[in-house]
Design an enzyme around this catalytic site. Structure first.
Site, short mmCIF file in Angstrom:
data_model
loop_
_atom_site.label_atom_id
_atom_site.label_comp_id
_atom_site.label_asym_id
_atom_site.label_seq_id
_atom_site.Cartn_x
_atom_site.Cartn_y
_atom_site.Cartn_z
CB SER A 162 -0.95 0.01 1.25
OG SER A 162 -1.46 1.22 1.33
CE1 TYR A 166 -4.43 -2.14 4.84
CE2 TYR A 166 -3.24 -0.07 4.71
CZ TYR A 166 -4.03 -1.18 4.10
OH TYR A 166 -4.00 -1.29 2.70
P1 NAD Z 1 -11.36 -6.34 -0.15
O1 NAD Z 1 -12.20 -6.01 1.29
O2 NAD Z 1 -12.42 -5.83 -1.27
O3 NAD Z 1 -10.94 -7.73 -0.30
C1 NAD Z 1 -10.23 -8.27 0.76
C2 NAD Z 1 -10.24 -9.88 0.43
O4 NAD Z 1 -9.53 -10.58 1.48
C3 NAD Z 1 -11.41 -10.61 0.31
O5 NAD Z 1 -11.63 -11.23 -0.75
C4 NAD Z 1 -11.52 -11.26 1.78
O6 NAD Z 1 -12.40 -12.07 1.65
C5 NAD Z 1 -10.16 -11.48 1.97
N1 NAD Z 1 -9.92 -11.92 3.09
C6 NAD Z 1 -9.97 -10.95 4.25
N2 NAD Z 1 -9.45 -11.80 5.43
C7 NAD Z 1 -9.17 -12.97 4.88
C8 NAD Z 1 -8.72 -14.06 5.62
N3 NAD Z 1 -8.42 -13.97 7.09
N4 NAD Z 1 -8.40 -15.17 5.05
C9 NAD Z 1 -8.75 -15.23 3.67
N5 NAD Z 1 -8.97 -14.20 2.93
C10 NAD Z 1 -9.40 -13.01 3.71
O7 NAD Z 1 -10.19 -5.40 -0.07
P2 NAD Z 1 -9.54 -4.61 -1.16
O8 NAD Z 1 -9.54 -3.29 -1.24
O9 NAD Z 1 -9.42 -5.30 -2.36
O10 NAD Z 1 -7.74 -4.92 -0.62
C11 NAD Z 1 -7.04 -5.78 -0.99
C12 NAD Z 1 -5.55 -5.55 -0.83
O11 NAD Z 1 -5.09 -4.50 -1.15
C13 NAD Z 1 -5.28 -5.54 0.77
O12 NAD Z 1 -4.16 -6.18 1.09
C14 NAD Z 1 -5.34 -4.02 0.99
O13 NAD Z 1 -4.50 -3.68 2.20
C15 NAD Z 1 -4.53 -3.41 -0.26
N6 NAD Z 1 -4.93 -2.05 -0.63
C16 NAD Z 1 -6.19 -1.63 -0.83
C17 NAD Z 1 -6.25 -0.35 -1.11
C18 NAD Z 1 -7.52 0.31 -1.49
O14 NAD Z 1 -7.75 1.52 -1.52
N7 NAD Z 1 -8.57 -0.46 -1.80
C19 NAD Z 1 -5.18 0.60 -1.18
C20 NAD Z 1 -3.99 -0.05 -0.90
C21 NAD Z 1 -3.70 -1.29 -0.59
#
Ligand code: NAD
Length: 261
Positions: free
Chosen positions: A143, A156
């Protein structure tokens, strides 16, 4: 079809960025192992749709990656179902927002377990097979918060900074065995994880979610637009390509200029 015959495991691929990465890898011919929570029927439908659209094999691992034993089982199952595990995308992540003095220890442990320790354990399980075959791609979804901090996101920010450190270490250890390890550092991507934060901000400040979205973007990104999940998927595909064969240990920002400031 640059990834024909390869198999990719994408953690947290039932939603958001992980699902888009899985889609983009399948579009390049990679077989898939999906993982993440969700309704069983919806996941089965996702699996069937990806297999039909891209003509690849798609399996689902129901592991809760906060449990180390389930990670080992997931990787072993991926290898036995598909014959090899060539691409590992450590994507699943969770967030908890609170000031340090009121941050519950249980939430700290959960965020570190899912966002950092799970990636270490999945790499530990997947690396031996990649080394044996002389080819592998490990992509850790960090991130902008892996490079800079924001208040009220201590666990985080710590986990994502740690994930970039782990990425650098793997890049060094695997430098001459055909395996690269890189991190992608997104800024704001509109997914359920961010929507929950927008809704909370809107409720707290008595504004609409759209107004909250404009505020989020203005506070952090010079570029006032969200990155699409598919753009993170395209970056992952690039990191799997021959063009990226000497990129390792890197943290690639895809963040609308967030960390340039
Ligand atoms: P999201 O909430 O849409 O998806 C998260 C996924 O992780 C889901 O499929 C959920 O079921 C799965 N998950 C959560 N806990 C779990 C567990 N214990 N075991 C197995 N699966 C699990 O989130 P997202 O926004 O798509 O984020 C994905 C990644 O990108 C994360 O690592 C997040 O930190 C990173 N990220 C997101 C953003 C953003 O703006 N959305 C920015 C920077 C980084």
């Amino acid at each position: 079809m640059t990834l024909h015959g390869k198999t990719a495991l994408v953690t947290g691929s039932t939603s958001g960025i992980g699902l888009a990465i899985a889609r983009c890898l399948a579009a390049e011919g990679s077989n898939l192992v999906l993982n993440g929570f969700g309704d069983a029927g919806a996941i089965a439908a996702q699996r069937a749709e990806l297999a039909k659209t891209f003509g690849v094999a798609v399996t689902y691992a129901p592991a809760d990656i906060s449990h180390p034993d389930q990670i080992a089982t997931m990787v072993a199952q991926a290898q036995s179902d598909h014959g090899s595990l060539d691409i590992l995308v450590n994507n699943a992540g969770v967030q908890h927002v609170a000031a340090i003095e009121s941050f519950p220890a249980a939430e700290w442990n959960r965020v570190i377990a899912i966002n950092l320790t799970a990636a270490f354990l999945a790499m530990q399980a997947a690396i031996p097979g990649m080394k044996t075959r002389g080819w592998g791609r490990i992509i850790n979804i960090a991130s902008a918060h892996g490079l800079v901090a924001s208040g009220e996101k201590s666990a985080y920010v710590a986990a994502k900074h740690g994930l970039i450190g782990l990425t650098k270490t793997a890049g060094i250890e695997l430098a001459n065995v055909g395996v690269t390890c890189n991190a992608i550092c997104p800024g704001w991507v509109l997914t359920p994880l961010v929507q929950a934060q927008l809704d909370a901000r809107a409720a707290r400040d008595g504004i609409t979610p759209d107004q909250a979205a404009a505020l989020f973007l203005a506070e952090k990104q010079p570029m006032h637009r969200f990155t699409a999940p598919e753009q993170i998927g395209a970056t992952a595909v690039f990191l799997c390509s021959d063009g990226a064969a000497t990129i390792t240990g890197a943290a690639l920002s895809v963040d609308g200029g967030w960390v340039s400031q």
